[in-house]
Design an enzyme around this catalytic site. Structure first.
Site, PDB file in Angstrom:
ATOM      1  N   LYS A  38       0.850  -1.205   0.000  1.00  0.00           N
ATOM      2  CA  LYS A  38       0.000   0.000   0.000  1.00  0.00           C
ATOM      3  C   LYS A  38       0.880   1.247   0.000  1.00  0.00           C
ATOM      4  O   LYS A  38       2.092   1.159   0.221  1.00  0.00           O
ATOM      5  CB  LYS A  38      -0.913  -0.028   1.233  1.00  0.00           C
ATOM      6  CG  LYS A  38      -0.167   0.037   2.569  1.00  0.00           C
ATOM      7  CD  LYS A  38      -1.083  -0.248   3.750  1.00  0.00           C
ATOM      8  CE  LYS A  38      -0.276  -0.232   5.043  1.00  0.00           C
ATOM      9  NZ  LYS A  38      -1.075  -0.681   6.197  1.00  0.00           N
ATOM     10  N   ARG A  69     -11.558   0.023  15.324  1.00  0.00           N
ATOM     11  CA  ARG A  69     -11.409   0.848  14.134  1.00  0.00           C
ATOM     12  C   ARG A  69     -12.345   0.303  13.064  1.00  0.00           C
ATOM     13  O   ARG A  69     -13.384   0.865  12.801  1.00  0.00           O
ATOM     14  CB  ARG A  69      -9.939   0.820  13.671  1.00  0.00           C
ATOM     15  CG  ARG A  69      -9.655   1.790  12.561  1.00  0.00           C
ATOM     16  CD  ARG A  69      -8.183   1.821  12.167  1.00  0.00           C
ATOM     17  NE  ARG A  69      -7.748   0.585  11.511  1.00  0.00           N
ATOM     18  CZ  ARG A  69      -6.539   0.440  10.956  1.00  0.00           C
ATOM     19  NH1 ARG A  69      -5.659   1.432  11.012  1.00  0.00           N
ATOM     20  NH2 ARG A  69      -6.197  -0.692  10.367  1.00  0.00           N
ATOM     21  N   TYR A 102      15.614  32.272   3.028  1.00  0.00           N
ATOM     22  CA  TYR A 102      14.524  33.134   3.491  1.00  0.00           C
ATOM     23  C   TYR A 102      14.711  33.574   4.942  1.00  0.00           C
ATOM     24  O   TYR A 102      15.168  32.792   5.780  1.00  0.00           O
ATOM     25  CB  TYR A 102      13.196  32.372   3.413  1.00  0.00           C
ATOM     26  CG  TYR A 102      12.679  32.157   2.008  1.00  0.00           C
ATOM     27  CD1 TYR A 102      12.276  33.222   1.229  1.00  0.00           C
ATOM     28  CD2 TYR A 102      12.581  30.873   1.493  1.00  0.00           C
ATOM     29  CE1 TYR A 102      11.785  33.015  -0.058  1.00  0.00           C
ATOM     30  CE2 TYR A 102      12.085  30.660   0.210  1.00  0.00           C
ATOM     31  CZ  TYR A 102      11.693  31.744  -0.553  1.00  0.00           C
ATOM     32  OH  TYR A 102      11.214  31.531  -1.811  1.00  0.00           O
ATOM     33  N   MET A 123      10.593  25.231  -0.754  1.00  0.00           N
ATOM     34  CA  MET A 123       9.720  24.320  -1.503  1.00  0.00           C
ATOM     35  C   MET A 123      10.527  23.431  -2.455  1.00  0.00           C
ATOM     36  O   MET A 123      10.291  22.225  -2.558  1.00  0.00           O
ATOM     37  CB  MET A 123       8.679  25.105  -2.299  1.00  0.00           C
ATOM     38  CG  MET A 123       7.691  24.209  -3.015  1.00  0.00           C
ATOM     39  SD  MET A 123       6.628  25.095  -4.146  1.00  0.00           S
ATOM     40  CE  MET A 123       5.619  26.029  -3.039  1.00  0.00           C
TER      41      MET A 123
HETATM   42  C1  LIG Z   1      -0.303  -1.725   6.860  1.00  0.00           C
HETATM   43  C2  LIG Z   1      -0.924  -2.963   7.324  1.00  0.00           C
HETATM   44  C3  LIG Z   1      -0.146  -4.106   7.557  1.00  0.00           C
HETATM   45  C4  LIG Z   1       1.370  -4.125   7.452  1.00  0.00           C
HETATM   46  O1  LIG Z   1       1.946  -3.485   8.569  1.00  0.00           O
HETATM   47  P1  LIG Z   1       3.551  -3.388   8.742  1.00  0.00           P
HETATM   48  O2  LIG Z   1       3.697  -2.826  10.104  1.00  0.00           O
HETATM   49  O3  LIG Z   1       4.025  -2.424   7.713  1.00  0.00           O
HETATM   50  O4  LIG Z   1       4.108  -4.736   8.567  1.00  0.00           O
HETATM   51  C5  LIG Z   1      -0.810  -5.277   7.892  1.00  0.00           C
HETATM   52  N1  LIG Z   1      -2.164  -5.293   8.016  1.00  0.00           N
HETATM   53  C6  LIG Z   1      -2.934  -4.210   7.815  1.00  0.00           C
HETATM   54  C7  LIG Z   1      -4.412  -4.313   7.965  1.00  0.00           C
HETATM   55  C8  LIG Z   1      -2.332  -3.002   7.475  1.00  0.00           C
HETATM   56  O5  LIG Z   1      -3.099  -1.929   7.287  1.00  0.00           O
END
Ligand SMILES: *Cc1c(COP(=O)(O)O)cnc(C)c1O
Length: 410
Positions: free
Chosen positions: A56, A155, A295, A343
């Site tokens: 992700k 959550r 700046y 920037m």
């Molecule tokens: C991001 C995520 C992981 C991976 O977590 P890491 O700490 O990067 O290994 C696993 N499960 C879910 C649901 C996540 O959102």
């Protein structure tokens, strides 16, 4: 192709130009380091446990399109993402037989796509479950679902009092709802201060899985472990693990690193950073003593100084919190950032580094000579975590896989 550096997204006129410095910096990806990490992480789980690499947030900033072939080169065949857009990007580059799982958001408009493409996805609300069933019926095709259970993170996830309805829906529609997984996520398995909360989550998950099993729901995979859970609670390794940060060579936090190395009596860190972030010197100037640099009045020279500019700024993923604070590597030495991060540029003091010239390599993250800028040192300075710093790296920065060393003949 011809040119290994060619950048496919550009006008034909430009395709022969090297992509390395198309933007103002570039990222190198080290396949051997990735190999090491995956080999190490897989050694911690049984052969029968599926290894899903979490890609992700643009593969934690490493670039989905660039890193995915390297990950596949390590034998990984399952990828977890958060969104439909990420799933589509993974699908575009992954090998056919490999699989992608969406752990987060799918708009109703894209349910048909996910079902038709046989992408598996988390379901954590009754609305999503019912919409999935309706779309699967309309398409006359089974949806591959992973039910996320609420175990204490509060959550996302189904609560215990919803299980009756879920069991009923799944058992009356086995041809449309294929239960591929039962899963949950821990509320900070890297945080030793909340061990009780995590242990309770583990117990709750196990209890709910057994309960659903007794009622006849048998998923292909039970899964709960992220990186921190894998290291700190090995009992969370079940039929699948979802591993992100550690496959990229970073520990979830410093406590986990220390505790793991100590407990396993490891001298050398088994996780290797696969990313280096580099740029070039844009200009070099002399500034007399007693002058403000860049700046405002953030930095006043206290001696005749030599300053260099580097074309990365907060608009390009280099945090403004590093103003008057961070360092970069030039000429194998640490050059302090002076004044505000702008920037598009930072100004660094190179008074004590001999011979710095325009076009010299600048290392923002990575090694130069004997010096290393780690992501950890970098993020300690601006109080952000590895995770945040990595995922804020802009997607457009070109990624350059490093050539592999010649394979050893045996
Ligand atoms: C991001 C995520 C992981 C991976 O977590 P890491 O700490 O990067 O290994 C696993 N499960 C879910 C649901 C996540 O959102």
């Amino acid at each position: 192709m011809g040119q290994p550096d060619a950048f496919p997204g550009l006008l034909p006129l430009h395709t022969a130009l090297p992509k390395r410095m198309l933007h103002t910096s570039f990222i190198e990806l080290d396949q051997e380091a990735l190999n090491c990490n995956i080999r190490f992480l897989k050694s911690l789980i049984p052969d029968t446990t599926r290894f899903s690499m979490v890609v992700k947030a643009n593969a934690y900033g490493h670039g989905i399109e660039d890193l995915l072939p390297l990950i596949e080169g390590c034998g990984v065949d399952h990828f977890s993402v958060f969104s439909v857009a990420e799933a589509m990007r993974v699908q575009d580059v992954m090998r056919n037989q490999n699989e992608v799982m969406i752990m987060g958001f799918i708009d109703d408009d894209y349910l048909d796509w996910a079902i038709a493409e046989e992408v598996s996805f988390f379901v954590f609300t009754m609305e999503r479950l019912k919409a999935t069933l309706a779309r699967a019926k309309a398409l006359d095709k089974a949806a591959r679902i992973h039910l996320e259970l609420e175990t204490g993170m509060h959550r996302t996830g189904f609560c215990e009092d919803q299980l009756d309805e879920i069991v009923q829906l799944l058992q009356s529609n086995p041809e449309f709802l294929r239960l591929e997984g039962l899963c949950t996520h821990y509320a900070g398995a890297e945080d030793f201060g909340i061990q009780d909360r995590i242990e309770e989550q583990i117990a709750t998950f196990n209890r709910l899985c057994s309960e659903l099993g007794r009622r006849g729901l048998h998923p292909t995979y039970r899964h709960s472990a992220c990186s921190a859970a894998l290291f700190n609670y090995p009992e969370t390794v079940m039929d699948m693990v979802r591993i992100g940060i550690s496959s990229y060579g970073f520990w979830p936090n410093e406590e986990t690193r220390r505790s793991y190395l100590r407990e396993h009596q490891l001298r050398e860190d088994p996780l290797k950073r696969i990313l280096s972030w580099k740029s070039k010197v844009l200009s070099v100037n002399r500034v007399p003593e007693g002058k403000y640099v860049s700046y405002g009045q953030a930095y006043l020279t206290t001696r005749p100084s030599k300053i260099a500019t580097v074309p990365v700024g907060y608009g390009y993923g280099f945090s403004r919190d590093l103003s008057n604070n961070g360092h970069v590597l030039i000429g194998g030495q640490r050059a302090p950032i002076v004044g505000y991060v702008n920037m598009n540029m930072v100004v660094v003091d190179v008074t004590e580094i001999p011979g710095v010239a325009v076009h010299d390599e600048v290392v923002l993250i990575g090694r130069q000579g004997d010096q290393v800028m780690t992501v950890r040192s970098f993020s300690d300075m601006n109080n952000s975590m590895n995770y945040e710093l990595l995922t804020r790296l802009p997607g457009h920065i070109p990624k350059m896989p490093l050539p592999m060393a010649a394979p050893v003949q045996v």
